[in-house]
Design a protein around this motif. Structure first.
Motif, PDB file in Angstrom:
ATOM      1  N   VAL A 146       0.871  -1.177   0.000  1.00  0.00           N
ATOM      2  CA  VAL A 146       0.000   0.000   0.000  1.00  0.00           C
ATOM      3  C   VAL A 146       0.911   1.231   0.000  1.00  0.00           C
ATOM      4  O   VAL A 146       1.466   1.584   1.044  1.00  0.00           O
ATOM      5  N   PRO A 147       1.109   1.892  -1.130  1.00  0.00           N
ATOM      6  CA  PRO A 147       2.016   3.037  -1.196  1.00  0.00           C
ATOM      7  C   PRO A 147       1.623   4.115  -0.180  1.00  0.00           C
ATOM      8  O   PRO A 147       0.438   4.314   0.101  1.00  0.00           O
ATOM      9  N   LYS A 148       2.626   4.785   0.370  1.00  0.00           N
ATOM     10  CA  LYS A 148       2.321   5.828   1.355  1.00  0.00           C
ATOM     11  C   LYS A 148       3.203   7.044   1.162  1.00  0.00           C
ATOM     12  O   LYS A 148       4.296   6.967   0.594  1.00  0.00           O
ATOM     13  N   VAL A 149       2.708   8.175   1.680  1.00  0.00           N
ATOM     14  CA  VAL A 149       3.428   9.442   1.683  1.00  0.00           C
ATOM     15  C   VAL A 149       3.225  10.060   3.055  1.00  0.00           C
ATOM     16  O   VAL A 149       2.120  10.024   3.601  1.00  0.00           O
ATOM     17  N   THR A 150       4.281  10.610   3.650  1.00  0.00           N
ATOM     18  CA  THR A 150       4.161  11.285   4.937  1.00  0.00           C
ATOM     19  C   THR A 150       4.374  12.784   4.740  1.00  0.00           C
ATOM     20  O   THR A 150       5.203  13.211   3.926  1.00  0.00           O
ATOM     21  N   LEU A 151       3.626  13.566   5.509  1.00  0.00           N
ATOM     22  CA  LEU A 151       3.660  15.021   5.399  1.00  0.00           C
ATOM     23  C   LEU A 151       3.909  15.664   6.753  1.00  0.00           C
ATOM     24  O   LEU A 151       3.563  15.094   7.796  1.00  0.00           O
ATOM     25  N   SER A 152       4.451  16.850   6.708  1.00  0.00           N
ATOM     26  CA  SER A 152       4.545  17.706   7.888  1.00  0.00           C
ATOM     27  C   SER A 152       3.895  19.036   7.528  1.00  0.00           C
ATOM     28  O   SER A 152       4.199  19.611   6.468  1.00  0.00           O
ATOM     29  N   SER A 153       3.001  19.522   8.393  1.00  0.00           N
ATOM     30  CA  SER A 153       2.286  20.765   8.114  1.00  0.00           C
ATOM     31  C   SER A 153       2.194  21.605   9.374  1.00  0.00           C
ATOM     32  O   SER A 153       2.406  21.125  10.488  1.00  0.00           O
ATOM     33  N   CYS A 154       1.860  22.858   9.158  1.00  0.00           N
ATOM     34  CA  CYS A 154       1.572  23.759  10.271  1.00  0.00           C
ATOM     35  C   CYS A 154       0.061  23.963  10.302  1.00  0.00           C
ATOM     36  O   CYS A 154      -0.533  24.423   9.320  1.00  0.00           O
ATOM     37  N   LEU A 155      -0.543  23.614  11.441  1.00  0.00           N
ATOM     38  CA  LEU A 155      -1.996  23.701  11.582  1.00  0.00           C
ATOM     39  C   LEU A 155      -2.342  24.875  12.497  1.00  0.00           C
ATOM     40  O   LEU A 155      -1.885  24.941  13.636  1.00  0.00           O
ATOM     41  N   ASP A 156      -3.160  25.781  11.984  1.00  0.00           N
ATOM     42  CA  ASP A 156      -3.600  26.944  12.753  1.00  0.00           C
ATOM     43  C   ASP A 156      -5.098  26.802  13.035  1.00  0.00           C
ATOM     44  O   ASP A 156      -5.925  26.896  12.136  1.00  0.00           O
ATOM     45  N   VAL A 157      -5.434  26.556  14.331  1.00  0.00           N
ATOM     46  CA  VAL A 157      -6.842  26.373  14.720  1.00  0.00           C
ATOM     47  C   VAL A 157      -7.330  27.550  15.565  1.00  0.00           C
ATOM     48  O   VAL A 157      -8.353  27.451  16.233  1.00  0.00           O
ATOM     49  N   SER A 158      -6.616  28.669  15.506  1.00  0.00           N
ATOM     50  CA  SER A 158      -7.007  29.831  16.312  1.00  0.00           C
ATOM     51  C   SER A 158      -8.362  30.392  15.897  1.00  0.00           C
ATOM     52  O   SER A 158      -9.041  31.041  16.705  1.00  0.00           O
ATOM     53  N   GLN A 159      -8.772  30.144  14.646  1.00  0.00           N
ATOM     54  CA  GLN A 159     -10.071  30.633  14.170  1.00  0.00           C
ATOM     55  C   GLN A 159     -11.110  29.511  14.095  1.00  0.00           C
ATOM     56  O   GLN A 159     -12.169  29.681  13.491  1.00  0.00           O
ATOM     57  N   TRP A 160     -10.800  28.388  14.724  1.00  0.00           N
ATOM     58  CA  TRP A 160     -11.721  27.235  14.742  1.00  0.00           C
ATOM     59  C   TRP A 160     -12.223  27.105  16.170  1.00  0.00           C
ATOM     60  O   TRP A 160     -11.502  26.635  17.047  1.00  0.00           O
ATOM     61  N   GLN A 161     -13.457  27.496  16.377  1.00  0.00           N
ATOM     62  CA  GLN A 161     -13.960  27.681  17.728  1.00  0.00           C
ATOM     63  C   GLN A 161     -15.121  26.731  18.052  1.00  0.00           C
ATOM     64  O   GLN A 161     -16.098  26.658  17.313  1.00  0.00           O
ATOM     65  N   PRO A 162     -15.029  25.992  19.180  1.00  0.00           N
ATOM     66  CA  PRO A 162     -16.190  25.211  19.614  1.00  0.00           C
ATOM     67  C   PRO A 162     -17.236  26.140  20.234  1.00  0.00           C
ATOM     68  O   PRO A 162     -16.894  27.023  21.032  1.00  0.00           O
ATOM     69  N   VAL A 163     -18.505  25.934  19.861  1.00  0.00           N
ATOM     70  CA  VAL A 163     -19.605  26.754  20.389  1.00  0.00           C
ATOM     71  C   VAL A 163     -20.776  25.845  20.747  1.00  0.00           C
ATOM     72  O   VAL A 163     -20.858  24.690  20.296  1.00  0.00           O
TER      73      VAL A 163
END
Length: 206
Positions: A146-163
């Motif tokens: 099963v071919p695979k690729v790994t990633l590294s990212s910067c995740l910004d959740v400052s504007q993702w708000q639980p309400v």
């Protein structure tokens, strides 16, 4: 061309024709200078005015696609789409993960489904936007079953708000929590296409 006799009834006419030939040739040449007119042999004139033929350009060769480059590009696109569907899934208390399943599978899908269900059961939804940036490919293994690729990212959740779902009142969150952090993702190529199978926050600022 057969040369006509200069004796007999046609002699005088042939003579007049020969004397008028240079003048006639000059007139024709003046009126058709661009045609390369010549008082010489007709075959010579035809040769001088014949168009020059050039060899047609050879068709451009199409290089075969690079499987590794294609896999990297697709993985990056799928990861962006994955987070787009994550936003929609968490924002809809009565929604399903049907859209998310186009981009997530295995552990990543299970974690998202369980986490969203817990939030929805408490009458909470997530609104706003998640920003994914600085995504880079950290590894590929296309030779495995099963071919695979790994990633590294910067995740910004400052504007993702639980309400609160009914009132849209913001839910209190721990102070000092990381809102912009590194996240490592693993994608695999399943029969249906590339899927995010793991998505692990690294607890490191970015």
């Amino acid at each position: 061309m057969t040369r006509q006799s200069t004796t007999g009834p046609l002699a005088s006419g042939a003579l007049r024709t020969r004397t008028r030939l240079p003048a006639l040739t000059a007139i024709l040449c003046a009126s058709a200078a661009l045609a390369g007119c010549s008082s010489g042999d007709d075959s010579t004139a035809a040769e001088s005015t014949a168009p020059t033929l050039t060899a047609s350009a050879a068709p451009l060769s199409t290089a075969p696609a690079d499987p590794e480059a294609e896999a990297k590009e697709t993985a990056l696109e799928v990861y962006q789409s994955y987070w787009g569907e994550m936003q929609a899934f968490y924002a809809d208390r009565d929604g399903t993960s049907k859209g998310l399943k186009q981009y997530a599978a295995s552990e990543a899908l299970s974690v998202a489904e369980n986490d969203a269900q817990r939030a929805h059961a408490r009458n909470r939804i997530y609104i706003g936007k998640v920003t994914v940036s600085q995504s880079t490919v950290t590894g590929t293994d296309l030779e495995r079953e099963v071919p695979k690729v790994t990633l590294s990212s910067c995740l910004d959740v400052s504007q993702w708000q639980p309400v609160v779902a009914d009132t849209r009142k913001p839910v209190d969150l721990p102070t000092g929590r990381l809102t912009k952090y590194l996240i490592a993702a693993t994608l695999e190529k399943w029969p249906q296409g590339w899927r995010v199978v793991r998505d692990e926050p690294q607890d490191k600022r970015c």
